[in-house]
Scaffold this motif. Structure first.
Motif, PDB file in Angstrom:
ATOM      1  N   ARG A  20       2.139  12.813   6.892  1.00 20.56           N
ATOM      2  CA  ARG A  20       0.794  13.297   6.484  1.00 20.56           C
ATOM      3  C   ARG A  20       0.343  12.620   5.193  1.00 20.56           C
ATOM      4  NH1 ARG A  20       2.719  18.204   8.231  1.00 20.56           N
ATOM      5  NH2 ARG A  20       3.249  18.871   6.130  1.00 20.56           N
ATOM      6  N   ARG A  21       1.273  12.416   4.243  1.00 17.80           N
ATOM      7  CA  ARG A  21       0.921  11.735   2.989  1.00 17.80           C
ATOM      8  C   ARG A  21       0.601  10.259   3.234  1.00 17.80           C
ATOM      9  NH1 ARG A  21       4.984  15.163   0.985  1.00 17.80           N
ATOM     10  NH2 ARG A  21       6.630  13.634   1.326  1.00 17.80           N
ATOM     11  N   ALA A  22       1.313   9.652   4.170  1.00 15.15           N
ATOM     12  CA  ALA A  22       1.176   8.210   4.405  1.00 15.15           C
ATOM     13  C   ALA A  22      -0.022   7.848   5.288  1.00 15.15           C
ATOM     14  CB  ALA A  22       2.448   7.667   5.044  1.00 15.15           C
ATOM     15  N   LEU A  23      -0.437   8.741   6.167  1.00 13.37           N
ATOM     16  CA  LEU A  23      -1.502   8.397   7.116  1.00 13.37           C
ATOM     17  C   LEU A  23      -2.795   7.912   6.452  1.00 13.37           C
ATOM     18  CD1 LEU A  23      -1.035  10.962  10.023  1.00 13.37           C
ATOM     19  CD2 LEU A  23      -0.862   8.460  10.153  1.00 13.37           C
ATOM     20  N   PRO A  24      -3.288   8.552   5.401  1.00 13.32           N
ATOM     21  CA  PRO A  24      -4.524   8.044   4.790  1.00 13.32           C
ATOM     22  C   PRO A  24      -4.361   6.631   4.221  1.00 13.32           C
ATOM     23  CG  PRO A  24      -4.087  10.283   4.045  1.00 13.32           C
ATOM     24  CD  PRO A  24      -2.881   9.829   4.808  1.00 13.32           C
ATOM     25  N   VAL A  25      -3.195   6.330   3.676  1.00 11.30           N
ATOM     26  CA  VAL A  25      -2.921   4.989   3.136  1.00 11.30           C
ATOM     27  C   VAL A  25      -2.899   3.980   4.283  1.00 11.30           C
ATOM     28  CG1 VAL A  25      -1.210   3.574   1.928  1.00 11.30           C
ATOM     29  CG2 VAL A  25      -1.638   5.936   1.177  1.00 11.30           C
ATOM     30  N   TRP A  26      -2.200   4.317   5.353  1.00  7.53           N
ATOM     31  CA  TRP A  26      -2.114   3.468   6.535  1.00  7.53           C
ATOM     32  C   TRP A  26      -3.507   3.245   7.138  1.00  7.53           C
ATOM     33  CZ3 TRP A  26      -2.875   5.234  11.727  1.00  7.53           C
ATOM     34  CH2 TRP A  26      -2.554   4.305  12.706  1.00  7.53           C
ATOM     35  N   GLU A  27      -4.289   4.327   7.242  1.00  9.53           N
ATOM     36  CA  GLU A  27      -5.627   4.214   7.826  1.00  9.53           C
ATOM     37  C   GLU A  27      -6.521   3.300   6.994  1.00  9.53           C
ATOM     38  OE1 GLU A  27      -6.669   8.342   8.179  1.00  9.53           O
ATOM     39  OE2 GLU A  27      -5.623   8.542  10.105  1.00  9.53           O
ATOM     40  N   LYS A  28      -6.352   3.315   5.685  1.00  5.98           N
ATOM     41  CA  LYS A  28      -7.146   2.439   4.821  1.00  5.98           C
ATOM     42  C   LYS A  28      -6.806   0.975   5.077  1.00  5.98           C
ATOM     43  CE  LYS A  28      -8.456   1.711   0.024  1.00  5.98           C
ATOM     44  NZ  LYS A  28      -8.272   2.143  -1.370  1.00  5.98           N
ATOM     45  N   ALA A  85       0.825  -1.212   0.000  1.00  4.09           N
ATOM     46  CA  ALA A  85       0.000   0.000   0.000  1.00  4.09           C
ATOM     47  C   ALA A  85       0.862   1.265   0.000  1.00  4.09           C
ATOM     48  CB  ALA A  85      -0.924  -0.004   1.215  1.00  4.09           C
ATOM     49  N   MET A  86       2.009   1.231   0.678  1.00  6.99           N
ATOM     50  CA  MET A  86       2.848   2.428   0.813  1.00  6.99           C
ATOM     51  C   MET A  86       3.914   2.565  -0.267  1.00  6.99           C
ATOM     52  SD  MET A  86       3.177   3.286   4.725  1.00  6.99           S
ATOM     53  CE  MET A  86       1.810   3.075   5.855  1.00  6.99           C
ATOM     54  N   ARG A  87       4.047   1.543  -1.101  1.00 12.40           N
ATOM     55  CA  ARG A  87       5.065   1.568  -2.153  1.00 12.40           C
ATOM     56  C   ARG A  87       4.993   2.831  -3.010  1.00 12.40           C
ATOM     57  NH1 ARG A  87       4.602  -3.459  -4.071  1.00 12.40           N
ATOM     58  NH2 ARG A  87       6.067  -4.135  -2.493  1.00 12.40           N
ATOM     59  N   PRO A  88       3.787   3.295  -3.436  1.00 16.24           N
ATOM     60  CA  PRO A  88       3.750   4.511  -4.258  1.00 16.24           C
ATOM     61  C   PRO A  88       4.332   5.749  -3.566  1.00 16.24           C
ATOM     62  CG  PRO A  88       1.654   3.347  -4.387  1.00 16.24           C
ATOM     63  CD  PRO A  88       2.462   2.675  -3.316  1.00 16.24           C
ATOM     64  N   LEU A  89       4.403   5.714  -2.238  1.00 21.83           N
ATOM     65  CA  LEU A  89       4.972   6.834  -1.487  1.00 21.83           C
ATOM     66  C   LEU A  89       6.480   6.683  -1.273  1.00 21.83           C
ATOM     67  CD1 LEU A  89       2.223   7.078   1.278  1.00 21.83           C
ATOM     68  CD2 LEU A  89       2.485   8.553  -0.729  1.00 21.83           C
TER      69      LEU A  89
END
Length: 157
Positions: free
Chosen positions: A114-122, A38-42
């Motif tokens: 901040r960029r990663a939190l929505p991905v993590w929350e999903k 999920a975080m790879r794009p970041l």
């Protein structure tokens, strides 16, 4: 004639492991892969995200304190912090003696978090929905207890 059908229970393709260490490591690898995909794009690894999250909650800490909070060995932590420092995600300063390094989030680290939190929350939400709220809470509590026990036992072995 009345036929009683029992609910279909999905069998896991994974064999049960009788060893606590093996079972937790397999679970850890599977979870790490899920979060990292999920975080790879970041351009963010799960360990890096965890460090960003911990530093956002603790403020400035020594590298030793951070390693203790994460139950992470010094060599791995040093390597990961070096990568994060090159990305501009953490700031550091010397501590009271030459060996101590004090770490905190940099503004770049705050932005990355901040960029990663929505991905993590999903990902968190998907897992929580699959487990159910009570099992989710129980599992978090249990993993924290096992970590406490393992780190305490490790000191006495």
């Amino acid at each position: 004639m009345c036929i009683h059908l029992s609910p279909v229970v999905k069998q896991s393709p994974l064999p049960p492991l009788p060893c606590m260490c093996s079972s937790f490591r397999r679970t850890s690898r599977a979870l790490t892969q899920l979060y990292e995909e999920a975080m790879r794009p970041l351009g963010l690894r799960a360990t890096q995200f965890t460090i960003l999250l911990v530093l956002s909650r603790t403020g400035e800490v020594s590298q030793g304190q951070l390693g203790g909070m994460l139950a992470m060995d010094s060599t791995t932590l040093t390597r990961t912090l070096g990568i994060m420092s090159r990305h501009g995600w953490i700031a550091e300063r010397p501590g009271r003696d030459r060996r101590e390094r004090l770490l905190r989030l940099s503004s770049g680290g705050e932005a990355q978090l901040r960029r990663a939190l929505p991905v993590w929350e999903k990902v968190q939400s998907r897992l929580r929905n699959q487990l159910g709220e009570q099992r989710w809470k129980n599992l978090l509590q249990l993993t924290n207890q096992v970590t406490d026990i393992a780190t305490t036992l490790g000191e006495s072995v």
